[in-house]
Design a protein around this motif. Structure first.
Motif, mmCIF file in Angstrom:
data_model
loop_
_atom_site.group_PDB
_atom_site.id
_atom_site.type_symbol
_atom_site.label_atom_id
_atom_site.label_comp_id
_atom_site.label_asym_id
_atom_site.label_seq_id
_atom_site.Cartn_x
_atom_site.Cartn_y
_atom_site.Cartn_z
ATOM 1 N N GLU A 18 0.825 -1.208 0.000
ATOM 2 C CA GLU A 18 0.000 0.000 0.000
ATOM 3 C C GLU A 18 0.862 1.263 0.000
ATOM 4 O O GLU A 18 0.574 2.220 -0.726
ATOM 5 N N VAL A 19 1.902 1.263 0.820
ATOM 6 C CA VAL A 19 2.781 2.433 0.856
ATOM 7 C C VAL A 19 3.511 2.590 -0.477
ATOM 8 O O VAL A 19 3.618 3.701 -1.013
ATOM 9 N N ALA A 20 4.028 1.487 -1.020
ATOM 10 C CA ALA A 20 4.749 1.557 -2.292
ATOM 11 C C ALA A 20 3.844 2.068 -3.410
ATOM 12 O O ALA A 20 4.258 2.886 -4.245
ATOM 13 N N ASP A 21 2.594 1.601 -3.431
ATOM 14 C CA ASP A 21 1.647 2.081 -4.451
ATOM 15 C C ASP A 21 1.378 3.577 -4.284
ATOM 16 O O ASP A 21 1.321 4.323 -5.274
ATOM 17 N N ALA A 22 1.202 4.000 -3.048
ATOM 18 C CA ALA A 22 0.917 5.417 -2.809
ATOM 19 C C ALA A 22 2.114 6.289 -3.171
ATOM 20 O O ALA A 22 1.955 7.388 -3.715
ATOM 21 N N LEU A 23 3.324 5.806 -2.896
ATOM 22 C CA LEU A 23 4.527 6.558 -3.268
ATOM 23 C C LEU A 23 4.666 6.637 -4.792
ATOM 24 O O LEU A 23 5.062 7.675 -5.342
#
Length: 480
Positions: A395-400
């Motif tokens: 989720e964090v990687a996608d948001a970044l």
């Protein structure tokens, strides 16, 4: 004060007795030593350089978990909706009640470590065998302890540890529900703002095409254009009318979805914000991504999964203790008499002390099966914990990735929409002057509509990605 008058042997005896009592109460834990599983994710997030193409607030420097939701969602319209949701949302109410249930269950389990003191009273009247004759009478009043298990092998302690971990996991689950609720309200609100913007674009496009259709009919009636051009204009007009109806439907459905999250109707004042639409919303501050290891401390769902793992680990200790003897104590002190009138007279004192020991010898493999189940549940909890860490990382990687690319995409699409607007304006002039045919005009109109919708959708994606990043980094459950 009295301790100083005890002899050294007496003090040692008293200390030994106190230590023995503590061991009886605490027992020895047979649960495996807990070690947090290694995070099955890379040590850093993917390298996604941010392209700074739109004005953004200066980074706060604070981790998302330290930024209260009121400081992140600064638009007063949205803040008001979030407050309503926190008051009325039924899923959040259920999560809070689940905490109360888990807390009560923990208290029930913990109470087994201490003896239960109870009052019992009773009497008996019976006629013996006919040859004996007479009536047998017995009455008693007792205060005592019934079947108190001495936790030598830590079974009750392990069950208490498991109940405590379940309670803490439920509390973290409540935070997870609140975080998801706040993010869902924010995304739902942004979606409605985007719906309003799309409705405006579609309404203007429909009005333009209806006006163009009138002009086409006049030119067709005067023999200036062919029927092909007229029918093309009719087709585009009806297509715009269908798009407008679809936009209205989606707008109503999105409002219904937001009302469900709020547990109340959506105030009209929370939607209207001027002609600028999404650009009129208050900005959300940037938050640093940190390292994947920060997710273990900041994400309530990851912490909840770890508490579930701790509970499963403690249950192994309880299952191991089943192989050892259980020692229970029953003791009463009271009065007993053959007549009710003599129940409290001198000489009627009575007491009972009945320790018991139960040693498992043969149980057809039931205890081993319970232990095997406990180990399997622990392995399941490990896998679930690792999955929660991997999901958080994704989720964090996608948001970044979204933060790094959506800005440039939005800039390009807005430039495209501006170019298509100028092209359409020129096409209208050229068509009215007879330089351009109807097909070119309709093509310019189609391209402008598509570019405007794409720019609005990308702006929505950009704002929603900021919400996702804040939530993915563990923000949203803290308040001020």
């Amino acid at each position: 004060m009295a301790d100083k008058y005890l002899s050294l042997p007496s003090r040692r005896a008293a200390s030994s007795a106190a230590l023995a009592a503590a061991l009886v109460l605490a027992g020895c834990s047979m649960a495996p030593t807990y070690e947090r599983p290694a995070a099955p994710v890379p040590a850093t997030f993917p390298d996604t350089p941010v392209v700074d193409v739109t004005p953004t607030p200066a980074p706060t420097g604070a981790a998302a978990v330290d930024v209260a939701w009121q400081d992140f969602f600064t638009d007063p319209r949205l803040a008001g909706l979030i407050n309503v949701a926190l008051e009325n949302n039924r899923d959040l109410r259920v999560a809070i009640k689940n905490i109360e249930v888990a807390q009560a269950q923990f208290r029930i389990t913990r109470s087994a470590q201490l003896p239960n003191l109870g009052l019992s009273a009773g009497g008996q009247r019976a006629r013996p065998a006919p040859l004996v004759g007479g009536v047998y009478e017995s009455d008693y009043v007792n205060v005592g302890i019934s079947a108190w298990e001495l936790d030598f092998f830590g079974r009750i302690q392990s069950l208490k540890d498991a109940a405590l971990a379940q309670y803490l996991a439920t509390e973290e689950a409540r935070k997870t529900v609140q975080t998801s609720l706040i993010a869902s309200v924010a995304n739902g609100w942004l979606k409605i703002i985007a719906d309003e913007e799309i409705l405006d674009i579609t309404r203007q496009t429909l009005a333009t095409r209806e006006e163009g259709l009138k002009l086409m009919k006049m030119r067709f009636d005067n023999g200036v254009i062919s029927e092909v051009d007229l029918r093309l204009s009719e087709s585009l007009t009806e297509s715009a009318r269908a798009s407008f109806a679809q936009a209205q439907r989606l707008r109503m459905q999105d409002e219904n979805a937001l009302a469900l999250l709020l547990g109340a109707p959506v105030p009209e004042s929370a939607i209207k914000g001027g002609a600028r639409g999404l650009d009129a919303t208050a900005p959300m501050p940037d938050v640093p991504a940190g390292l994947p290891s920060d997710l273990l401390a900041n994400r309530p769902d990851v912490r909840s999964a770890e508490q579930q793992l701790l509970a499963a680990n403690a249950n192994i200790g309880a299952a191991r203790a089943n192989f050892f003897p259980r020692i229970s104590l029953t003791a009463y002190l009271g009065t007993a008499s053959g007549e009710l009138s003599g129940l409290f007279e001198s000489g009627s004192k009575a007491w009972s002390f009945a320790p018991s020991l139960v040693m498992p010898i043969f149980d057809a493999g039931a205890n081993q099966a319970r232990l095997d189940t406990a180990w399997a549940n622990r392995d399941i909890a490990v896998a679930q914990y690792e999955k929660s860490v991997q999901s958080a990382f994704r989720e964090v990687a996608d948001a970044l990735a979204a933060r790094a690319t959506l800005g440039e995409q939005l800039r390009a699409l807005r430039a495209t929409a501006n170019a298509e607007q100028k092209r359409f304006d020129l096409s209208v002039l050229r068509y009215r002057n007879g330089v351009e045919n109807a097909l070119d005009l309709q093509d310019a109109q189609r391209s402008l509509f598509t570019a405007q919708l794409a720019a609005t959708q990308t702006r929505l994606d950009q704002l929603q990605s900021q919400v996702l990043l804040y939530k993915a980094l563990g923000g949203g459950w803290a308040s001020r």
